[in-house]
Scaffold this active site. Structure first.
Site, PDB file in Angstrom:
ATOM      1  N   HIS A   1      -2.855   7.934   6.091  1.00 45.05           N
ATOM      2  CA  HIS A   1      -3.073   6.643   5.438  1.00 45.05           C
ATOM      3  C   HIS A   1      -4.550   6.285   5.566  1.00 45.05           C
ATOM      4  O   HIS A   1      -5.181   5.914   4.577  1.00 45.05           O
ATOM      5  CB  HIS A   1      -2.175   5.582   6.072  1.00 45.05           C
TER       6      HIS A   1
ATOM      7  N   CYS B   1       0.804  -1.226   0.000  1.00 50.61           N
ATOM      8  CA  CYS B   1       0.000   0.000   0.000  1.00 50.61           C
ATOM      9  C   CYS B   1       0.837   1.277   0.000  1.00 50.61           C
ATOM     10  O   CYS B   1       0.329   2.349  -0.334  1.00 50.61           O
ATOM     11  CB  CYS B   1      -0.925   0.027   1.214  1.00 50.61           C
TER      12      CYS B   1
ATOM     13  N   HIS C   1      -9.500   2.274  -1.253  1.00 54.24           N
ATOM     14  CA  HIS C   1      -8.073   2.024  -1.054  1.00 54.24           C
ATOM     15  C   HIS C   1      -7.474   1.599  -2.402  1.00 54.24           C
ATOM     16  O   HIS C   1      -7.766   0.508  -2.911  1.00 54.24           O
ATOM     17  CB  HIS C   1      -7.890   0.932  -0.010  1.00 54.24           C
TER      18      HIS C   1
ATOM     19  N   SER D   1       7.460  39.901 -61.412  1.00 53.76           N
ATOM     20  CA  SER D   1       7.840  41.255 -61.814  1.00 53.76           C
ATOM     21  C   SER D   1       8.684  41.890 -60.713  1.00 53.76           C
ATOM     22  O   SER D   1       9.735  41.379 -60.356  1.00 53.76           O
ATOM     23  CB  SER D   1       6.589  42.076 -62.135  1.00 53.76           C
TER      24      SER D   1
END
Length: 960
Positions: free
Chosen positions: A311, A175, A348, A612
Site C-alpha cells: 500500500h 483507498c 496516491h 461467355s
C-alpha cells in the site's frame, strides 16, 4: 476444482501515461510522474492567490491528461448528458471498452456473462461544476443528473452502455476500492455469476491543477514527493487515474487461447474494526489478519513471494505498521522479497490505487522484471538491518526464478480500515516475436471505427505500433484485428507480407463506409483474361484451391491430352495457354476454385454473372451443374470452338448504333458481345472484319483486335453450338441454389429452377450481353462487384456504365503476374469487407498458427464535454490577527473551545474536554492542530498534546 483466476486484459490511464504500456515503461524506468504545478496553472484552475501564498501550500498532484474529453457518441450519450456526467463514470466507461479490447472480447461474438465491479473517488465535478449551476440541473432534471453522478449507478451504467449481462456492483471502500473490486470479481467468477469480470476504479479530482495544504503529521507530503519506505518519508501526494483489469477463470482462459498476464491464486478482505487509534488510522491486527487469510486462500507460502506491491503511502505511521504486519506474516528464509509501491511514481490514486498496483505486479510477472522503487534516497532501517525479509530495488532488474514459480502480492488498505490483499503467480511471459518474412504468405490487416476520422487515427496508431516493433509478426497483427476486435461501419483493409508493406499500406489505404446488407455479385471473366501460371501462388498457398485444381486437372487430362497444371501452375511449357480448347477448361477450373474459396470464407453472392465461358463456373457454384460435368462440358465446348472455321474479334469503343451503321453491307459480320455502353465486340471471317476495321479507322472510331483465332458468339459457331447442345442435354441439370444473371438475355435466373433445354447451345451462338446482365445485377440494393478470375476487364467495364460508376468493385487477381500473389486475393477480400460483406475470419486463417497481440485500442473521439466551474462566493476566510503576547491563557482557551466546537459540531466543549472522547479522530485531530498553529503562529509539539488532548493543555502549549 481449480479456483485460479486469470488476468487476461488490462487498460488504464495514469499520470504521465496514456495506457498501461506507457505506464509500465515509466515504472521500469523509475520515473516519477507527479506534476509540479506552476502558479499560472493554479491560478487558471481557480486556486485563490492567497492560498498559493500560504507557506503550507504544496503545488503537486498526479495529473491525468484530458479528463474533459469523451466520445459520447460512441456510447450513445447526448452531449448535454455527457457534460453533466461525472468524468470518473465517463473515463471508466471508455476504459472498460479498452480493457475488453485488450482481452480480445470487444467483438460481436457472445462470450458469457460479464460482471462489472468498480468504484470511484469523491465526485468533485458534481459539487463544483454541476450542482453549482441550478439552471443546468433544472433543464436536465434532477433524476438525470443523479444518474450521471451518483456512485450507485457507476457499474450499472457501464453494463448498460456496453451490454454486459453479469453482476454490476459499485464498490466503495476508499483507498482499497479497486482491489476489493478485484476480490469480489474473483468470487463472482468462482461462484458462476460471471464468466468474465471487469474490476477496477477511478479517481478524478477536479480541478486537477490544484495542490493541497500540508498539515504537520498529516497524510500529505510537505514537499510534493511520495517516498514509500524511505527513512525520510513524510506523506503521500494525491493523484488521478483510472484502470480496469479483465478476469476469467484460468480454465476458460486456456480454452480460449487468451494471453494470461498473471494468475490470481487467492485474496482476502477484512476491516480493522475499532481496535486502532482512530477511524482513519491503520491497524496492525487487521493487516496481519487479511494477509494471513489471503495466503491461506491461495494455498501459498508467503516465503515464496518474490515481489510485494505494498500500500505504501509513505506516512511515518502507515509504512511502519505495514512493514510490521508484513514481517509478522512473512517468515525469514533464503528468498528475499522486493517491496515497492507505485505511489512513488504516480501519487496516491485513491479508488484506483489498488488496481494500479495490481497491474504493476501483473506486468512484473509477465515481463519477468522487478521495477525499482522510484525516488528512494535511504531505505528505512528495518529494510537494511536484516530484521525483515524485505529489500528495495533502486534499479529495474530481471526477475530470476528461484526454484519455483514467480509470485507477487498486492496490498491496499482503505481509510476506514477495509483491507485487501491479493496473491499472484506467473503465467505467460512475453512470446518471442516471429518476424514476417518478405517472401512469406500475405496477411490482411483490417481496421474499423465509427467515423472516418477515427479509422484514420486507428490506422495511424497501428502504423506507429508496427513501426516501433519491426520484428513483429504481421500475421499476429492481422488475426488480432480480424477476430478480436469489434467491426464498425467505417473501414479500411491492408494486405501485406511484412512490416514495410504494412507500414506503406496503412498510410494509403482507402476508407469506405460499410453498407448494412451489401449484395455481392460474382463476375467470372471469359477467354482473353488468361496468362501462364495464373494460379501458381494460390495453388501454393490455399489447400482448397490446390485440391480443386489437382482434381480437375486429373479429370481432364485424358480428355485434353495434357495436364492443365502445366498452364495454371507452371509456365506453360507447350505454349498452349491461349489455345481455345485449353484456355476454356483452364479458366473454368480456376474460376470455380476461386469461387469456392470465397464461399468458404463466408462471401455469399446475391447474383453471379459469367462472361461467355465464365457462365459455366457460375452454373457450377450455383449448384446447377456438378463440377465434373461442368468441366467436361467446357472441355467439349473448347474443342468444338477450336475446330470451328477461322475468324477474328474486334473490340470497338462505340455504342451499338454507331457499330451497326458501320456494319452496313458487311453481312458476314455479327455483334459478338455488348460489354459496356461504348464497348462492343464484332466478329466474323478475317476479310470482312479487316474491311470493317478500315471503315472504323477512316471514321476515327477507336478499335483493337483480340488475339482469339475464332469468331466466338457468331453464326460461325452454329455447328459447334448444335453439337454442344447435344452434349449439354445429356448432363444432369439441377435447380439453382444461388441466383445467376443470364448473359444471353440479361435476365435474373432465380433459385429453385434449372436452365431451359438448349440454353448452352444458344449461349454459344448468341452475343454476350454482359452490359444487360450487369444492369440487372446493379438493380440489387447496395451491390458490390467482385471479379472472380484473372484480370480487371469486367469490373472496369462496369465502371464505364453510369449505373456502375459509384458501385464498389474489386478484382481477385488484378495483375497478370507470373505468380498469382495471395496478397491480391486478400486485398480483394479486404475490399469486400470494407463495404460491409461478412467474412469468416477463422476460415480465412485456416490452421495457420497465430496469436493475439496488444494492438492499440479504439481511438475515442476527443470531444470536450465539460461544464465550467462556477466559483462560489468568496467566504470571509480572514483570520483575526494573532493575539498579543500578553494575552492571557483564558482568552486562548476560549478561542480553542470555539474552534473545537466548530470542528466537532458540538456545543458541549469545555476547557478540559478530551478531543477523542467527544468523537474526534486522528485525521481531524491533525487538522485541528494545524489550524491552531496557523491561528497563533506557533508550533505545537504533537506528542505532548496527544497525551492530554484538551483545550486547556493546548492553550498552555500555545502560550508557553
Amino acid at each position: 476444482m481449480n479456483d485460479d483466476i486469470a488476468i487476461v486484459g488490462l487498460a488504464g490511464r495514469f499520470p504521465g501515461a496514456a495506457d498501461v504500456w506507457e505506464y509500465w515503461s515509466n515504472l521500469v524506468a523509475g520515473k516519477t510522474t507527479v506534476s509540479a504545478l506552476t502558479r499560472g496553472e493554479l491560478l487558471a484552475a481557480g486556486v485563490p492567490a492567497d492560498r498559493l501564498d500560504d507557506p503550507a501550500y504544496v503545488p503537486a498532484r498526479g495529473v491525468l491528461a484530458d479528463p474533459d474529453l469523451f466520445d459520447a457518441a460512441f456510447f450513445g450519450i447526448t452531449p448535454r448528458e455527457a457534460e453533466t456526467m461525472d468524468p470518473q463514470h465517463r473515463l471508466l466507461m471508455q476504459t472498460a471498452w479498452a480493457a475488453l479490447e485488450s482481452a480480445g472480447l470487444a467483438t460481436e461474438r457472445p462470450f458469457g456473462r460479464v460482471g462489472v465491479f468498480a468504484g470511484a473517488g469523491f465526485n468533485y465535478y458534481a459539487l463544483h461544476h454541476v450542482f453549482a449551476q441550478p439552471d443546468v440541473v433544472e433543464s436536465q432534471g434532477l433524476l438525470s443528473v443523479v444518474l450521471g453522478n451518483e456512485k450507485d449507478h457507476l457499474a450499472a451504467k457501464i453494463a448498460y452502455r456496453l451490454d454486459l449481462g453479469g453482476p454490476a456492483i459499485t464498490v466503495q471502500t476508499a483507498c482499497s476500492t479497486s482491489l476489493v473490486a478485484v476480490h469480489l470479481a474473483c468470487q463472482s467468477l468462482r461462484g458462476g455469476d460471471s464468466d468474465v469480470a471487469l474490476a477496477g476504479g477511478a479517481c478524478v479530482a477536479v480541478p486537477q491543477q490544484a495542490g493541497y495544504l500540508y498539515e504537520t503529521k498529516g497524510i500529505m507530503s510537505p514537499d510534493g514527493t511520495c517516498r514509500p519506505f524511505d527513512a525520510a518519508a513524510d506523506g503521500t501526494v494525491p493523484g488521478n487515474g483510472v484502470a480496469l483489469v479483465v478476469l476469467k477463470r484460468v480454465a476458460d482462459a486456456r480454452r480460449d487461447g487468451d494471453t494470461v498476464y498473471a494468475v490470481i491464486k487467492g485474496s482476502a478482505v477484512n476491516n480493522d474494526g475499532g481496535m486502532k487509534v482512530g477511524y482513519t488510522a491503520p491497524g496492525i491486527a487487521g493487516q496481519v489478519d487479511v494477509l494471513t487469510r489471503a495466503y491461506a486462500s491461495a494455498a501459498v507460502d508467503p516465503a515464496t513471494v518474490g515481489y510485494l506491491e505494498a500500500h505504501g503511502t509513505a506516512t511515518e505511521v502507515g509504512d511502519a505498521i505495514e512493514l510490521a504486519a508484513l514481517t509478522e506474516v512473512f517468515r525469514r528464509g533464503e528468498r528475499q522479497c522486493s517491496i515497492g509501491s507505485v505511489k512513488a511514481n504516480v501519487g496516491h490514486l485513491d479508488a484506483a490505487a489498488g488496481v494500479a498496483g495490481l497491474i504493476k505486479a501483473a506486468l512484473a510477472l509477465h515481463f519477468r522484471q522487478i521495477p525499482p522503487l522510484a525516488g528512494l534516497k535511504q531505505a528505512r532501517p528495518e529494510l537494511l538491518d536484516g530484521s525483515t525479509p524485505f529489500i528495495v530495488d533502486t534499479l529495474a532488474r530481471r526477475w530470476e526464478a528461484a526454484g519455483g514459480p514467480r509470485r507477487a502480492a498486492v496490498s491496499a488498505f482503505g481509510l476506514g480500515g477495509t483491507n485487501a490483499h491479493v496473491v499472484l503467480e506467473e503465467a505467460d511471459g512475453p512470446i518471442p516475436p516471429e518476424p514476417s518474412a518478405a517472401d512469406g504468405p500475405a496477411e490482411l490487416i483490417v481496421l474499423s471505427a465509427r467515423t472516418p476520422e477515427a479509422v484514420r487515427e486507428a490506422a495511424e496508431q497501428v502504423h506507429e505500433y508496427v513501426r516501433q516493433r519491426p520484428d513483429l509478426s504481421v500475421r499476429d497483427v492481422a488475426v488480432t484485428a480480424q477476430t478480436y476486435r469489434r467491426h464498425f461501419p467505417h473501414r479500411l483493409a491492408v494486405a501485406a507480407r511484412d512490416v514495410p508493406a504494412a507500414l506503406a499500406g496503412l498510410r494509403r489505404a482507402r476508407v469506405r463506409a460499410a453498407a448494412r446488407r451489401p449484395r455481392v455479385v460474382f463476375l467470372f471473366p471469359g477467354q482473353g483474361a488468361e496468362f501462364p501460371a495464373m494460379a501458381r501462388g494460390l495453388y501454393d498457398h490455399y489447400p482448397s484451391v490446390r485440391a480443386d485444381l489437382d482434381h480437375g486437372a486429373e479429370l481432364l487430362s485424358p480428355v485434353l491430352g495434357l495436364d492443365l497444371r502445366d498452364v495454371l501452375v507452371d509456365d506453360d511449357p507447350h505454349g498452349v495457354v491461349h489455345r481455345t480448347d485449353v484456355t476454356q477448361p483452364a479458366l473454368a477450373l480456376y474460376e470455380v476454385a476461386l469461387g469456392r474459396l470465397l464461399l468458404s470464407w463466408g462471401v455469399r453472392p446475391a447474383a453471379m454473372i459469367g462472361h461467355s465461358v465464365g457462365e459455366f463456373p457460375a452454373a457450377a457454384l450455383a449448384g446447377e451443374l456438378a463440377d465434373d460435368d461442368m468441366l467436361r462440358l467446357v472441355a467439349t465446348r473448347g474443342r468444338l470452338m477450336q475446330d470451328a472455321p477461322e475468324g477474328h474479334l474486334l473490340v470497338v469503343l462505340a455504342g451499338p448504333h454507331t457499330v451497326e451503321e458501320h456494319l452496313a453491307g458487311l453481312d458476314d459480320l455479327d455483334i459478338a458481345a455488348r460489354n459496356a455502353p461504348e464497348v462492343t465486340v464484332v466478329a466474323g471471317p478475317p476479310a470482312p472484319l479487316a474491311a470493317f476495321r478500315e471503315r472504323l479507322d477512316a471514321a476515327g472510331v477507336p478499335c483493337r483486335a483480340l488475339p482469339a483465332q475464332r469468331a466466338f458468339h457468331t453464326r460461325m459457331m452454329a455447328d459447334a453450338a448444335r453439337l454442344l447442345g447435344v452434349e449439354a442435354d445429356r448432363v444432369p441439370h439441377r435447380p439453382r441454389t444461388l441466383p445467376v444473371v443470364s448473359s444471353v438475355d440479361g435476365t435474373l435466373l432465380d433459385t429453385g429452377q434449372a436452365r431451359a433445354e438448349g440454353y448452352w447451345a444458344a449461349q454459344l451462338r448468341s452475343p454476350v450481353r454482359y452490359h444487360d446482365a450487369l444492369l440487372t445485377a446493379l438493380e440489387l440494393p447496395d451491390p458490390v462487384l467482385v471479379e472472380v478470375g484473372p484480370g480487371t476487364a469486367l469490373t472496369s467495364m462496369a465502371r464505364q456504365t453510369p449505373q456502375g460508376r459509384g458501385v464498389p468493385g474489386f478484382a481477385i487477381q488484378p495483375r497478370p503476374t507470373p505468380r498469382a500473389d495471395a496478397a491480391d486475393v486478400l486485398a480483394g477480400l479486404g475490399g469486400l469487407w470494407t463495404t460491409g460483406v461478412p467474412v469468416d475470419w477463422t476460415a480465412v486463417r485456416g490452421d495457420t498458427p497465430a496469436r493475439r497481440v496488444a494492438l492499440p485500442t479504439y481511438p475515442f473521439a476527443r470531444t470536450r464535454h465539460w461544464l465550467e466551474a462556477t466559483p462560489p462566493p468568496a467566504p470571509d476566510t480572514a483570520e483575526p490577527a494573532p493575539p498579543h503576547a500578553a494575552a492571557g491563557e483564558s482568552t486562548v482557551v476560549g478561542e480553542i473551545v470555539e474552534l473545537w466546537g466548530r470542528l466537532l459540531g458540538s456545543p458541549d466543549i469545555g476547557p478540559d474536554t478530551d478531543f477523542f472522547t467527544v468523537g474526534g479522530e486522528s485525521l481531524l485531530f491533525i487538522r485541528m492542530v494545524n489550524q491552531v498553529q496557523r491561528r497563533f503562529a506557533v508550533r505545537i509539539p504533537m506528542e505532548k498534546l496527544s497525551a492530554r488532548p484538551t483545550p486547556r493543555v493546548l492553550a498552555e502549549l500555545v502560550t508557553a
